[in-house]
Design a protein around this motif. Structure first.
Motif, mmCIF file in Angstrom:
data_model
loop_
_atom_site.group_PDB
_atom_site.id
_atom_site.type_symbol
_atom_site.label_atom_id
_atom_site.label_comp_id
_atom_site.label_asym_id
_atom_site.label_seq_id
_atom_site.Cartn_x
_atom_site.Cartn_y
_atom_site.Cartn_z
ATOM 1 N N UNK A 251 5.551 65.137 37.472
ATOM 2 C CA UNK A 251 4.872 64.497 36.374
ATOM 3 C C UNK A 251 4.499 63.876 35.071
ATOM 4 N N UNK A 252 6.439 62.879 35.201
ATOM 5 C CA UNK A 252 6.268 61.716 34.231
ATOM 6 C C UNK A 252 6.052 60.956 34.631
ATOM 7 N N UNK A 253 5.787 60.520 36.328
ATOM 8 C CA UNK A 253 5.220 59.492 36.579
ATOM 9 C C UNK A 253 3.438 59.536 36.391
ATOM 10 N N UNK A 254 3.179 60.727 36.805
ATOM 11 C CA UNK A 254 1.631 60.646 35.963
ATOM 12 C C UNK A 254 0.791 61.056 35.115
ATOM 13 N N UNK A 255 2.682 61.449 33.848
ATOM 14 C CA UNK A 255 2.038 61.119 31.715
ATOM 15 C C UNK A 255 1.755 59.308 32.009
ATOM 16 N N UNK A 256 1.641 58.235 32.792
ATOM 17 C CA UNK A 256 1.841 56.751 32.564
ATOM 18 C C UNK A 256 0.396 56.846 32.397
ATOM 19 N N UNK A 257 -0.332 57.355 32.865
ATOM 20 C CA UNK A 257 -1.377 56.972 32.227
ATOM 21 C C UNK A 257 -2.351 57.417 31.199
ATOM 22 N N UNK A 258 -1.604 58.244 29.793
ATOM 23 C CA UNK A 258 -2.078 58.485 28.922
ATOM 24 C C UNK A 258 -1.714 57.316 28.340
ATOM 25 N N UNK A 259 -0.501 56.393 28.334
ATOM 26 C CA UNK A 259 -0.238 55.303 27.635
ATOM 27 C C UNK A 259 -1.576 54.118 28.166
ATOM 28 N N UNK A 260 -1.371 54.102 29.071
ATOM 29 C CA UNK A 260 -1.883 53.624 29.682
ATOM 30 C C UNK A 260 -4.220 53.319 29.265
ATOM 31 N N UNK A 261 -4.068 54.444 28.444
ATOM 32 C CA UNK A 261 -5.804 55.040 28.534
ATOM 33 C C UNK A 261 -5.420 55.065 26.737
ATOM 34 N N UNK A 262 -4.388 54.689 26.135
ATOM 35 C CA UNK A 262 -4.103 54.675 24.601
ATOM 36 C C UNK A 262 -4.085 53.846 24.282
ATOM 37 N N UNK A 263 -3.032 52.748 25.269
ATOM 38 C CA UNK A 263 -2.734 51.422 24.146
ATOM 39 C C UNK A 263 -3.427 50.224 25.103
ATOM 40 N N UNK A 264 -4.565 49.025 24.849
ATOM 41 C CA UNK A 264 -4.261 48.397 25.385
ATOM 42 C C UNK A 264 -3.852 46.654 25.251
ATOM 43 N N UNK A 265 -2.440 46.485 26.037
ATOM 44 C CA UNK A 265 -2.486 47.534 27.331
ATOM 45 C C UNK A 265 -0.556 47.459 27.347
ATOM 46 N N UNK A 266 -0.592 48.438 28.260
ATOM 47 C CA UNK A 266 1.291 49.151 28.529
ATOM 48 C C UNK A 266 1.586 48.333 29.350
ATOM 49 N N UNK A 267 2.860 49.140 30.009
ATOM 50 C CA UNK A 267 4.120 48.695 31.363
ATOM 51 C C UNK A 267 4.120 46.889 31.663
ATOM 52 N N UNK A 268 3.844 46.572 30.259
ATOM 53 C CA UNK A 268 4.244 45.243 30.505
ATOM 54 C C UNK A 268 5.717 44.168 30.205
ATOM 55 N N UNK A 269 5.582 43.168 30.596
ATOM 56 C CA UNK A 269 7.260 42.844 31.057
ATOM 57 C C UNK A 269 8.224 43.413 29.593
ATOM 58 N N UNK A 270 7.396 42.701 28.399
ATOM 59 C CA UNK A 270 8.180 42.916 27.798
ATOM 60 C C UNK A 270 8.909 44.119 26.659
ATOM 61 N N UNK A 271 7.305 45.279 27.181
ATOM 62 C CA UNK A 271 7.155 46.981 27.408
ATOM 63 C C UNK A 271 8.920 47.472 27.931
ATOM 64 N N UNK A 272 9.395 48.846 27.084
ATOM 65 C CA UNK A 272 10.382 49.231 27.547
ATOM 66 C C UNK A 272 9.207 50.688 28.033
ATOM 67 N N UNK A 273 8.196 51.048 28.288
ATOM 68 C CA UNK A 273 7.841 52.024 28.513
ATOM 69 C C UNK A 273 8.232 53.060 29.024
ATOM 70 N N UNK A 274 8.708 55.181 28.852
ATOM 71 C CA UNK A 274 9.486 55.024 29.385
ATOM 72 C C UNK A 274 8.982 56.773 29.264
ATOM 73 N N UNK A 275 9.551 57.727 29.925
ATOM 74 C CA UNK A 275 8.572 58.852 30.083
ATOM 75 C C UNK A 275 9.931 59.823 30.928
#
Length: 333
Positions: A251-275
């Motif tokens: 569920x945590x893994x799949x929810x990262x799709x929400x970040x990718x849809x809401x932000x341009x962009x996500x999961x970058x080198x300087x991001x700490x994106x975590x769920x």
């Protein structure tokens, strides 16, 4: 189910509290579980700041935890979990090992150290006390926008903030998201007011502008903070379903799709994106494959909406040169 608040607290067995310091320009948000919840975690950003996340892996022995913290303060903010532990221990809540009682609290922090607030706090940062205060404030209703862990949050071009939404699956499972939007990138298309999340908006929860007729190359130009500045969007998704730790991880893994849809962009080198993903275990899955699949889809949808809502509800920080809030620019658009 009672009337929905469109908050993560629509999931039975979960309460949320905020605390913030206006002079500091930062704060803490705490989610507390009425009973230990099955929780897992997945980080896809290149620069996460976390505490007690290894124990959430499906192969670790701990069956459930007592709380999740989303804070500002970067690595300094990780002290907030100690304050939440103190609050829980005072109330006799924790994992018992003979005479010892250990509240289990996991945390992720976002980087808000250069937003204009006074970070000269002396020897020790103030996040432990903010964590305690946020736990003390935990309830079913809480403030969004410039509040709690989202108080000092920023995006590339607009004030960030704390967002939350909820939904109900076709089988009746409650699902929701809680997010601190402190992204390196933008939540709006071009110069706004349209959110990337616009296609999923419900009941004008972030302004009702939808999507523009066309998103041409000029509107897809990357807008980001630039340079080696960490910026983190951290979140909790939750459901009342009965899940295993393995399912919570998925569920945590799949929810990262929400970040990718809401932000341009996500999961970058300087991001700490975590769920974090939590299950309070109130409703079993009857048709596991189909009901769990729908849960993963709606959790990602809730997170997409919550990110836009966090930016929409934010107000500008009270400092010279602070980023404008969405409402400062587009409230009458």
């Amino acid at each position: 189910m009672n009337q929905l608040r469109n908050l993560i607290t629509d999931i039975p067995g979960l309460r949320v509290g905020n605390a913030e310091d206006a002079a500091l320009g930062s704060g803490v948000t705490v989610a507390l579980f009425d009973e230990p919840a099955v929780v897992s975690f997945f980080a896809m950003g290149g620069a996460p700041a976390t505490r007690e996340t290894d124990l959430l892996d499906p192969d670790k022995m701990v069956p459930g935890i007592h709380g999740v913290v989303l804070s500002g303060g970067s690595a300094f903010g990780l002290d907030a979990a100690s304050g939440v532990q103190a609050f829980l221990r005072e109330r006799g809540i924790g994992f018992a090992v003979r005479d010892a009682l250990v509240p289990l609290v996991s945390q992720a922090s976002s980087f808000d150290l250069v937003n204009g607030g006074n970070k000269n706090w002396g020897r020790y940062p103030p996040y432990r006390e903010l964590g305690y205060e946020a736990a003390l404030n935990a309830g079913l209703d809480f403030t969004l926008g410039t509040a709690g862990g989202g108080y000092g949050a920023t995006t590339a071009n607009l004030k960030g903030g704390l967002g939350s939404t909820s939904a109900v699956t076709s089988a009746g499972h409650a699902v929701g998201a809680l997010v601190v939007v402190n992204s390196v990138s933008s939540a709006v298309i071009g110069n706004g007011p349209h959110f990337w999340a616009g296609a999923l908006e419900e009941n004008e929860e972030f302004g009702g502008h939808g999507h523009p007729d066309r998103v041409g190359p000029e509107k897809r130009k990357l807008i980001w903070k630039g340079g080696p500045q960490p910026a983190t969007t951290i979140a909790l998704v939750a459901t009342d379903a009965v899940l295993t730790k393995g399912q919570a991880k998925r569920l945590a893994i799949a929810s990262h799709a929400g970040l990718a849809r809401a932000l341009r962009f996500s999961h970058a080198l300087f991001d700490g994106d975590a769920i974090f993903a939590a299950a309070t275990g109130r409703r079993p899955l009857r048709d596991e494959a189909s009901e769990f699949t729908e849960l993963t889809a709606l959790a990602a949808d809730c997170l997409t909406r919550a990110i836009a809502r966090g930016v929409y509800e934010a107000t500008a920080l009270p400092y010279p040169g602070a980023q404008p809030a969405w409402r400062d620019l587009f409230e009458t658009t």
